[in-house]
Design a protein around this motif. Structure first.
Motif, PDB file in Angstrom:
ATOM      1  N   GLU A 280      54.483  22.768  -1.750  1.00 54.31           N
ATOM      2  CA  GLU A 280      53.976  21.394  -1.662  1.00 54.31           C
ATOM      3  C   GLU A 280      52.472  21.371  -1.389  1.00 54.31           C
ATOM      4  OE1 GLU A 280      56.519  22.639  -0.097  1.00 54.31           O
ATOM      5  OE2 GLU A 280      58.256  21.574  -0.960  1.00 54.31           O
ATOM      6  N   ALA A 281      51.959  22.335  -0.609  1.00 54.09           N
ATOM      7  CA  ALA A 281      50.521  22.386  -0.338  1.00 54.09           C
ATOM      8  C   ALA A 281      49.744  22.744  -1.603  1.00 54.09           C
ATOM      9  CB  ALA A 281      50.231  23.395   0.771  1.00 54.09           C
ATOM     10  N   VAL A 282      50.289  23.670  -2.408  1.00 52.57           N
ATOM     11  CA  VAL A 282      49.646  24.034  -3.676  1.00 52.57           C
ATOM     12  C   VAL A 282      49.596  22.828  -4.612  1.00 52.57           C
ATOM     13  CG1 VAL A 282      49.843  25.506  -5.717  1.00 52.57           C
ATOM     14  CG2 VAL A 282      50.282  26.456  -3.462  1.00 52.57           C
ATOM     15  N   GLU A 283      50.701  22.057  -4.668  1.00 49.88           N
ATOM     16  CA  GLU A 283      50.717  20.854  -5.502  1.00 49.88           C
ATOM     17  C   GLU A 283      49.687  19.843  -5.015  1.00 49.88           C
ATOM     18  OE1 GLU A 283      54.883  19.877  -5.064  1.00 49.88           O
ATOM     19  OE2 GLU A 283      55.260  20.410  -7.163  1.00 49.88           O
ATOM     20  N   ALA A 284      49.551  19.689  -3.693  1.00 48.28           N
ATOM     21  CA  ALA A 284      48.597  18.733  -3.142  1.00 48.28           C
ATOM     22  C   ALA A 284      47.168  19.124  -3.501  1.00 48.28           C
ATOM     23  CB  ALA A 284      48.754  18.648  -1.618  1.00 48.28           C
ATOM     24  N   LEU A 285      46.843  20.428  -3.446  1.00 46.69           N
ATOM     25  CA  LEU A 285      45.493  20.873  -3.800  1.00 46.69           C
ATOM     26  C   LEU A 285      45.228  20.672  -5.288  1.00 46.69           C
ATOM     27  CD1 LEU A 285      42.877  22.154  -2.807  1.00 46.69           C
ATOM     28  CD2 LEU A 285      43.851  24.397  -3.297  1.00 46.69           C
ATOM     29  N   ALA A 286      46.246  20.896  -6.123  1.00 45.53           N
ATOM     30  CA  ALA A 286      46.083  20.680  -7.558  1.00 45.53           C
ATOM     31  C   ALA A 286      45.762  19.219  -7.847  1.00 45.53           C
ATOM     32  CB  ALA A 286      47.345  21.113  -8.311  1.00 45.53           C
ATOM     33  N   ARG A 287      46.499  18.298  -7.204  1.00 44.37           N
ATOM     34  CA  ARG A 287      46.227  16.870  -7.412  1.00 44.37           C
ATOM     35  C   ARG A 287      44.840  16.495  -6.914  1.00 44.37           C
ATOM     36  NH1 ARG A 287      51.603  16.327  -5.505  1.00 44.37           N
ATOM     37  NH2 ARG A 287      50.801  15.739  -3.447  1.00 44.37           N
ATOM     38  N   LEU A 288      44.442  17.045  -5.775  1.00 40.70           N
ATOM     39  CA  LEU A 288      43.173  16.685  -5.160  1.00 40.70           C
ATOM     40  C   LEU A 288      41.986  17.149  -5.992  1.00 40.70           C
ATOM     41  CD1 LEU A 288      41.898  15.416  -2.612  1.00 40.70           C
ATOM     42  CD2 LEU A 288      41.972  17.667  -1.556  1.00 40.70           C
ATOM     43  N   THR A 289      42.113  18.308  -6.632  1.00 40.16           N
ATOM     44  CA  THR A 289      40.995  18.872  -7.389  1.00 40.16           C
ATOM     45  C   THR A 289      41.082  18.604  -8.884  1.00 40.16           C
ATOM     46  OG1 THR A 289      42.166  20.992  -7.583  1.00 40.16           O
ATOM     47  CG2 THR A 289      40.686  20.708  -5.694  1.00 40.16           C
ATOM     48  N   GLY A 290      42.153  17.965  -9.340  1.00 42.16           N
ATOM     49  CA  GLY A 290      42.294  17.693 -10.765  1.00 42.16           C
ATOM     50  C   GLY A 290      42.758  18.896 -11.565  1.00 42.16           C
ATOM     51  N   GLU A 291      43.269  19.924 -10.908  1.00 44.64           N
ATOM     52  CA  GLU A 291      43.744  21.134 -11.583  1.00 44.64           C
ATOM     53  C   GLU A 291      45.134  20.886 -12.175  1.00 44.64           C
ATOM     54  OE1 GLU A 291      43.827  25.466 -12.432  1.00 44.64           O
ATOM     55  OE2 GLU A 291      42.350  23.868 -12.250  1.00 44.64           O
ATOM     56  N   ALA A 292      45.402  21.436 -13.374  1.00 44.66           N
ATOM     57  CA  ALA A 292      46.738  21.345 -13.968  1.00 44.66           C
ATOM     58  C   ALA A 292      47.714  22.140 -13.105  1.00 44.66           C
ATOM     59  CB  ALA A 292      46.710  21.873 -15.398  1.00 44.66           C
ATOM     60  N   ALA A 293      48.776  21.484 -12.665  1.00 44.03           N
ATOM     61  CA  ALA A 293      49.680  22.088 -11.686  1.00 44.03           C
ATOM     62  C   ALA A 293      50.592  23.187 -12.234  1.00 44.03           C
ATOM     63  CB  ALA A 293      50.536  20.999 -11.027  1.00 44.03           C
ATOM     64  N   PRO A 294      51.091  23.144 -13.502  1.00 40.03           N
ATOM     65  CA  PRO A 294      52.118  24.115 -13.909  1.00 40.03           C
ATOM     66  C   PRO A 294      51.714  25.574 -13.730  1.00 40.03           C
ATOM     67  CG  PRO A 294      52.006  22.326 -15.497  1.00 40.03           C
ATOM     68  CD  PRO A 294      50.871  22.124 -14.548  1.00 40.03           C
ATOM     69  N   ARG A 295      50.513  25.937 -14.164  1.00 34.76           N
ATOM     70  CA  ARG A 295      50.124  27.346 -14.051  1.00 34.76           C
ATOM     71  C   ARG A 295      49.920  27.743 -12.594  1.00 34.76           C
ATOM     72  NH1 ARG A 295      44.742  30.630 -15.744  1.00 34.76           N
ATOM     73  NH2 ARG A 295      45.646  32.690 -15.548  1.00 34.76           N
ATOM     74  N   LEU A 296      49.344  26.831 -11.784  1.00 34.27           N
ATOM     75  CA  LEU A 296      49.117  27.127 -10.381  1.00 34.27           C
ATOM     76  C   LEU A 296      50.441  27.359  -9.660  1.00 34.27           C
ATOM     77  CD1 LEU A 296      46.585  27.367  -8.645  1.00 34.27           C
ATOM     78  CD2 LEU A 296      46.933  25.018  -7.909  1.00 34.27           C
ATOM     79  N   LEU A 297      51.460  26.554  -9.999  1.00 33.50           N
ATOM     80  CA  LEU A 297      52.768  26.713  -9.366  1.00 33.50           C
ATOM     81  C   LEU A 297      53.463  27.984  -9.849  1.00 33.50           C
ATOM     82  CD1 LEU A 297      54.044  23.023  -9.410  1.00 33.50           C
ATOM     83  CD2 LEU A 297      53.144  24.327  -7.485  1.00 33.50           C
ATOM     84  N   ALA A 298      53.213  28.370 -11.105  1.00 33.05           N
ATOM     85  CA  ALA A 298      53.785  29.621 -11.602  1.00 33.05           C
ATOM     86  C   ALA A 298      53.167  30.817 -10.868  1.00 33.05           C
ATOM     87  CB  ALA A 298      53.554  29.735 -13.107  1.00 33.05           C
ATOM     88  N   LEU A 299      51.845  30.781 -10.630  1.00 37.20           N
ATOM     89  CA  LEU A 299      51.206  31.830  -9.841  1.00 37.20           C
ATOM     90  C   LEU A 299      51.801  31.877  -8.430  1.00 37.20           C
ATOM     91  CD1 LEU A 299      47.437  31.392 -10.772  1.00 37.20           C
ATOM     92  CD2 LEU A 299      48.916  33.282 -11.411  1.00 37.20           C
ATOM     93  N   HIS A 300      52.063  30.700  -7.861  1.00 34.72           N
ATOM     94  CA  HIS A 300      52.659  30.625  -6.521  1.00 34.72           C
ATOM     95  C   HIS A 300      54.043  31.271  -6.513  1.00 34.72           C
ATOM     96  CE1 HIS A 300      55.005  28.669  -3.311  1.00 34.72           C
ATOM     97  NE2 HIS A 300      53.877  28.698  -2.622  1.00 34.72           N
ATOM     98  N   GLU A 301      54.833  31.026  -7.548  1.00 34.38           N
ATOM     99  CA  GLU A 301      56.189  31.585  -7.602  1.00 34.38           C
ATOM    100  C   GLU A 301      56.145  33.105  -7.682  1.00 34.38           C
ATOM    101  OE1 GLU A 301      60.264  31.202 -10.299  1.00 34.38           O
ATOM    102  OE2 GLU A 301      58.556  29.901 -10.666  1.00 34.38           O
ATOM    103  N   VAL A 302      55.219  33.644  -8.490  1.00 29.90           N
ATOM    104  CA  VAL A 302      55.092  35.099  -8.596  1.00 29.90           C
ATOM    105  C   VAL A 302      54.632  35.697  -7.268  1.00 29.90           C
ATOM    106  CG1 VAL A 302      53.807  36.947  -9.725  1.00 29.90           C
ATOM    107  CG2 VAL A 302      54.677  35.060 -11.080  1.00 29.90           C
ATOM    108  N   ALA A 303      53.638  35.032  -6.646  1.00 33.15           N
ATOM    109  CA  ALA A 303      53.097  35.559  -5.388  1.00 33.15           C
ATOM    110  C   ALA A 303      54.121  35.498  -4.260  1.00 33.15           C
ATOM    111  CB  ALA A 303      51.838  34.778  -5.006  1.00 33.15           C
ATOM    112  N   SER A 304      54.981  34.467  -4.264  1.00 29.61           N
ATOM    113  CA  SER A 304      55.954  34.330  -3.171  1.00 29.61           C
ATOM    114  C   SER A 304      56.939  35.497  -3.166  1.00 29.61           C
ATOM    115  CB  SER A 304      56.710  32.998  -3.312  1.00 29.61           C
ATOM    116  OG  SER A 304      57.515  32.992  -4.486  1.00 29.61           O
ATOM    117  N   ALA A 305      57.235  36.043  -4.347  1.00 30.01           N
ATOM    118  CA  ALA A 305      58.146  37.186  -4.411  1.00 30.01           C
ATOM    119  C   ALA A 305      57.509  38.451  -3.864  1.00 30.01           C
ATOM    120  CB  ALA A 305      58.594  37.413  -5.860  1.00 30.01           C
ATOM    121  N   ALA A 306      56.152  38.468  -3.833  1.00 33.90           N
ATOM    122  CA  ALA A 306      55.445  39.668  -3.379  1.00 33.90           C
ATOM    123  C   ALA A 306      54.931  39.538  -1.951  1.00 33.90           C
ATOM    124  CB  ALA A 306      54.256  39.958  -4.312  1.00 33.90           C
TER     125      ALA A 306
END
Length: 250
Positions: free
Chosen positions: A60-86
């Motif tokens: 949810e924090a990653v999504e909030a930063l994406a909205r705040l900065t105008g960044e496209a959320a799908p790729r950022l959330l995919a990076l988050h999913e990969v990083a969470s496993a590691a």
């Protein structure tokens, strides 16, 4: 903070890639940690821990930063999913080893326990395979993006943000972009959808750029709304309400 403090050398590359991307978004937006704390549901101390890789940021924090900065959320959330496993918290210490028990003959494992062990091992192997494949996709994506030859359809895990088309016309004495007939809804920072895209189109028609017509109420749209409100003699609070809709529709 994010430019001056080095990330831990032992940090997993997948986690490092996510944290560095979050740091760049924060730095490029010009927002301080205190401003992040005021403009998101999370405190400045939480952002300091996440951007320093001391704790792992929630989705949810990653999504909030994406909205705040105008960044496209799908790729950022995919990076988050990969990083969470590691992710493996460095500060967590393993529990003390129990005192050795006196030697005794081990009972033979039951068939049910053996089956559960096999299923668990297979699940772990599957998760590792999916994580490795996803990481490879992102590395290939970055390599192609640097050469300017990337084709988004090649990478189904990375989807482009939705883009709306403006078809502004004058109907019954009012401007319309054909995306929403809204005139009274109250919309604020972080809102999204066709009504936001309608407002963005009408802001552009008024000669005030809201950035992309993506249906996301981000920093550029906020600045454009305040500019329109000042022009119309309204309180520049950055909130689209009935009076602001009236100014937009003319």
């Amino acid at each position: 903070m994010s430019r001056g403090r080095e990330l831990p050398a032992e940090l997993d590359p997948r986690v490092r890639q996510l944290v560095e991307r979050l740091r760049r978004l924060k730095d490029d937006s010009g927002l301080s940690l205190a401003q992040l704390g005021r403009r998101t549901p999370y405190s400045a101390k939480s952002w300091e821990r996440w951007l320093g890789a001391r704790t792992f940021p929630p989705r949810e924090a990653v999504e909030a930063l994406a909205r705040l900065t105008g960044e496209a959320a799908p790729r950022l959330l995919a990076l988050h999913e990969v990083a969470s496993a590691a992710w493996s918290p460095r500060a967590e210490k393993p529990p003390a080893a129990p005192a050795p028990a006196p030697p005794q003959s081990a009972p033979a494992p039951s068939p049910t326990r053996a089956l559960r062990t096999a299923v668990a091992a297979g699940s772990v192997a599957l998760v590792l395979a999916i994580t490795s494949t996803t990481l490879l996709v992102f590395r290939l994506y970055d390599a192609h993006a640097n050469t300017g030859t990337v084709a988004m359809t090649t990478y189904p895990a990375v989807q482009a943000a939705q883009v709306y088309s403006c078809r502004v016309t004058r109907q019954s004495g009012a401007w319309s972009a054909g995306l929403s007939s809204e005139r009274t809804a109250i919309l604020g920072y972080g809102s999204s959808g066709p009504s936001i895209a309608e407002a963005q189109c009408l802001l552009r028609r008024a000669g005030i750029s809201p950035g992309g017509i993506d249906g996301i109420f981000g920093p550029l749209t906020l600045r454009a709304v305040k500019a329109l409100q000042r022009r119309a003699g309204l309180p520049a609070d950055g909130v689209i309400g009935p009076r602001t809709w009236q100014a937009l529709r003319g």
